[in-house]
Design a protein around this motif. Structure first.
Motif, PDB file in Angstrom:
ATOM      1  N   GLY A  12       0.794  -1.227   0.000  1.00 14.64           N
ATOM      2  CA  GLY A  12       0.000   0.000   0.000  1.00 14.64           C
ATOM      3  C   GLY A  12       0.821   1.270   0.000  1.00 14.64           C
ATOM      4  N   ASP A  13       2.128   1.132  -0.094  1.00 10.27           N
ATOM      5  CA  ASP A  13       2.990   2.315  -0.057  1.00 10.27           C
ATOM      6  C   ASP A  13       2.770   3.237  -1.246  1.00 10.27           C
ATOM      7  OD1 ASP A  13       4.009   1.268   2.276  1.00 10.27           O
ATOM      8  OD2 ASP A  13       5.967   0.724   1.433  1.00 10.27           O
ATOM      9  N   ASN A  14       2.166   2.722  -2.297  1.00  5.51           N
ATOM     10  CA  ASN A  14       1.910   3.563  -3.473  1.00  5.51           C
ATOM     11  C   ASN A  14       0.527   4.204  -3.439  1.00  5.51           C
ATOM     12  OD1 ASN A  14       0.226   1.417  -3.970  1.00  5.51           O
ATOM     13  ND2 ASN A  14       1.042   0.937  -6.005  1.00  5.51           N
ATOM     14  N   GLY A  15      -0.168   4.088  -2.283  1.00  9.81           N
ATOM     15  CA  GLY A  15      -1.471   4.742  -2.137  1.00  9.81           C
ATOM     16  C   GLY A  15      -2.638   3.898  -2.608  1.00  9.81           C
ATOM     17  N   THR A  16      -2.410   2.599  -2.784  1.00 11.28           N
ATOM     18  CA  THR A  16      -3.502   1.708  -3.176  1.00 11.28           C
ATOM     19  C   THR A  16      -3.703   0.644  -2.109  1.00 11.28           C
ATOM     20  OG1 THR A  16      -2.095   0.134  -4.378  1.00 11.28           O
ATOM     21  CG2 THR A  16      -2.973   2.016  -5.636  1.00 11.28           C
ATOM     22  N   THR A  17      -4.865   0.009  -2.183  1.00  7.41           N
ATOM     23  CA  THR A  17      -5.162  -1.106  -1.295  1.00  7.41           C
ATOM     24  C   THR A  17      -5.872  -2.179  -2.099  1.00  7.41           C
ATOM     25  OG1 THR A  17      -6.064  -1.718   0.881  1.00  7.41           O
ATOM     26  CG2 THR A  17      -7.427  -0.267  -0.492  1.00  7.41           C
ATOM     27  N   GLY A  18      -5.743  -3.419  -1.673  1.00  3.68           N
ATOM     28  CA  GLY A  18      -6.353  -4.526  -2.394  1.00  3.68           C
ATOM     29  C   GLY A  18      -7.732  -4.851  -1.862  1.00  3.68           C
ATOM     30  N   LEU A  19      -8.686  -5.026  -2.770  1.00  2.38           N
ATOM     31  CA  LEU A  19      -9.998  -5.509  -2.382  1.00  2.38           C
ATOM     32  C   LEU A  19      -9.909  -7.011  -2.138  1.00  2.38           C
ATOM     33  CD1 LEU A  19     -12.270  -3.578  -4.916  1.00  2.38           C
ATOM     34  CD2 LEU A  19     -11.635  -2.927  -2.582  1.00  2.38           C
ATOM     35  N   THR A  20     -10.856  -7.566  -1.427  1.00  2.00           N
ATOM     36  CA  THR A  20     -10.853  -8.995  -1.133  1.00  2.00           C
ATOM     37  C   THR A  20     -10.840  -9.814  -2.413  1.00  2.00           C
ATOM     38  OG1 THR A  20     -12.060  -8.561   0.894  1.00  2.00           O
ATOM     39  CG2 THR A  20     -12.063 -10.821   0.120  1.00  2.00           C
ATOM     40  N   GLY A  22      -9.380  -9.076  -5.101  1.00  3.82           N
ATOM     41  CA  GLY A  22      -8.117  -8.986  -5.822  1.00  3.82           C
ATOM     42  C   GLY A  22      -7.719  -7.637  -6.374  1.00  3.82           C
ATOM     43  N   PRO A  23      -8.621  -6.926  -7.070  1.00  6.46           N
ATOM     44  CA  PRO A  23      -8.191  -5.661  -7.685  1.00  6.46           C
ATOM     45  C   PRO A  23      -7.704  -4.649  -6.653  1.00  6.46           C
ATOM     46  CG  PRO A  23     -10.403  -6.267  -8.410  1.00  6.46           C
ATOM     47  CD  PRO A  23     -10.015  -7.214  -7.321  1.00  6.46           C
ATOM     48  N   ARG A  24      -6.816  -3.782  -7.095  1.00  5.85           N
ATOM     49  CA  ARG A  24      -6.310  -2.715  -6.230  1.00  5.85           C
ATOM     50  C   ARG A  24      -7.054  -1.431  -6.566  1.00  5.85           C
ATOM     51  NH1 ARG A  24      -2.735  -4.410  -2.997  1.00  5.85           N
ATOM     52  NH2 ARG A  24      -2.014  -2.375  -2.320  1.00  5.85           N
ATOM     53  N   ARG A  25      -7.314  -0.652  -5.535  1.00  2.00           N
ATOM     54  CA  ARG A  25      -8.004   0.626  -5.685  1.00  2.00           C
ATOM     55  C   ARG A  25      -7.221   1.680  -4.919  1.00  2.00           C
ATOM     56  NH1 ARG A  25     -14.087   0.289  -6.350  1.00  2.00           N
ATOM     57  NH2 ARG A  25     -14.359  -1.499  -7.714  1.00  2.00           N
ATOM     58  N   PRO A  26      -7.343   2.958  -5.345  1.00  2.00           N
ATOM     59  CA  PRO A  26      -6.731   4.026  -4.542  1.00  2.00           C
ATOM     60  C   PRO A  26      -7.339   4.047  -3.135  1.00  2.00           C
ATOM     61  CG  PRO A  26      -7.498   4.870  -6.671  1.00  2.00           C
ATOM     62  CD  PRO A  26      -8.016   3.475  -6.536  1.00  2.00           C
ATOM     63  N   LYS A  27      -6.550   4.422  -2.172  1.00  2.00           N
ATOM     64  CA  LYS A  27      -7.038   4.436  -0.792  1.00  2.00           C
ATOM     65  C   LYS A  27      -8.129   5.477  -0.576  1.00  2.00           C
ATOM     66  CE  LYS A  27      -3.077   2.282   1.333  1.00  2.00           C
ATOM     67  NZ  LYS A  27      -2.075   2.297   2.387  1.00  2.00           N
ATOM     68  N   TYR A  28      -8.275   6.426  -1.508  1.00  2.00           N
ATOM     69  CA  TYR A  28      -9.349   7.415  -1.412  1.00  2.00           C
ATOM     70  C   TYR A  28     -10.591   6.987  -2.191  1.00  2.00           C
ATOM     71  CZ  TYR A  28      -7.390   8.712  -5.944  1.00  2.00           C
ATOM     72  OH  TYR A  28      -6.915   8.672  -7.224  1.00  2.00           O
TER      73      TYR A  28
END
Length: 193
Positions: A12-20, A22-28
């Motif tokens: 998540g250091d790049n400002g994203t997080t993973g959904l359960t 699989g896909p990654r989304r911005p933390k906002y």
């Protein structure tokens, strides 16, 4: 089910997080904001439980069940229904959870006198924390309904019902604790003019 060996992953250091799923989304992202606010609601309920445990054991047990349900709700929101198959059965809020919380609202409310004014967030420590949880829950509901209205996003109807009933439950629960200690703190319109 869930296995956490390491708490930090650096993903998540790049400002994203993973959904359960699989896909990654911005933390906002709106979906992340919705389930993050459900988590905030749960933390507020945890604070309320510190007081409810001594103010009313039955209410504390209800709040414990709700706290677990809120993790279910977070799992539901973090696994968007894309219409495609998943490699696992997603955890979803179901109607039985909505019905249980409605039953608990009715049980707490039956001993309360009808309101003749709006209620201020005061009274016992437990009631005050329940009011805070209620306002955070309403924010979660606003985010969830916005998410549900966003093209390409889905939120299950039981999840929307649950979060709506939860804010009602938290309101009634705060009144329930205050009734045991002398009553609600009522708004007096124009009192300090």
């Amino acid at each position: 089910m869930v296995k956490l060996n390491r708490i930090y992953t650096r993903t998540g250091d790049n400002g994203t997080t993973g959904l359960t799923s699989g896909p990654r989304r911005p933390k906002y992202d709106l979906r992340v904001a919705a389930y993050g606010t459900v988590d905030e609601t749960n933390a507020c309920i945890g604070m309320a439980r510190l007081h409810a445990a001594t103010e009313d054991a039955g209410l504390d047990a209800m709040l414990g069940r709700i706290s677990n349900d809120l993790f279910d709700l977070g799992a539901d929101l973090s696994t968007p229904d894309s219409g495609g198959p998943l490699a696992f059965e997603p955890l979803r809020i179901i109607e039985a959870q909505v019905e249980r919380i409605e039953s608990e609202i009715d049980r707490l409310n039956e001993a309360l006198s009808p309101l003749r004014s709006f209620v201020l967030p005061g009274g016992t420590p437990g009631a005050v924390h329940l009011h805070l949880a209620r306002t955070v829950c309403r924010r979660a509901e606003r985010l969830m309904t916005e998410l549900a209205a966003t093209e390409g996003e889905a939120v299950g109807p039981p999840a929307l019902k649950y979060v709506n009933r939860l804010s009602d439950f938290l309101f009634v629960a705060s009144r329930f604790l205050n009734a045991k200690a002398g009553g609600d703190v009522l708004w007096v319109p124009g009192k300090n003019r």
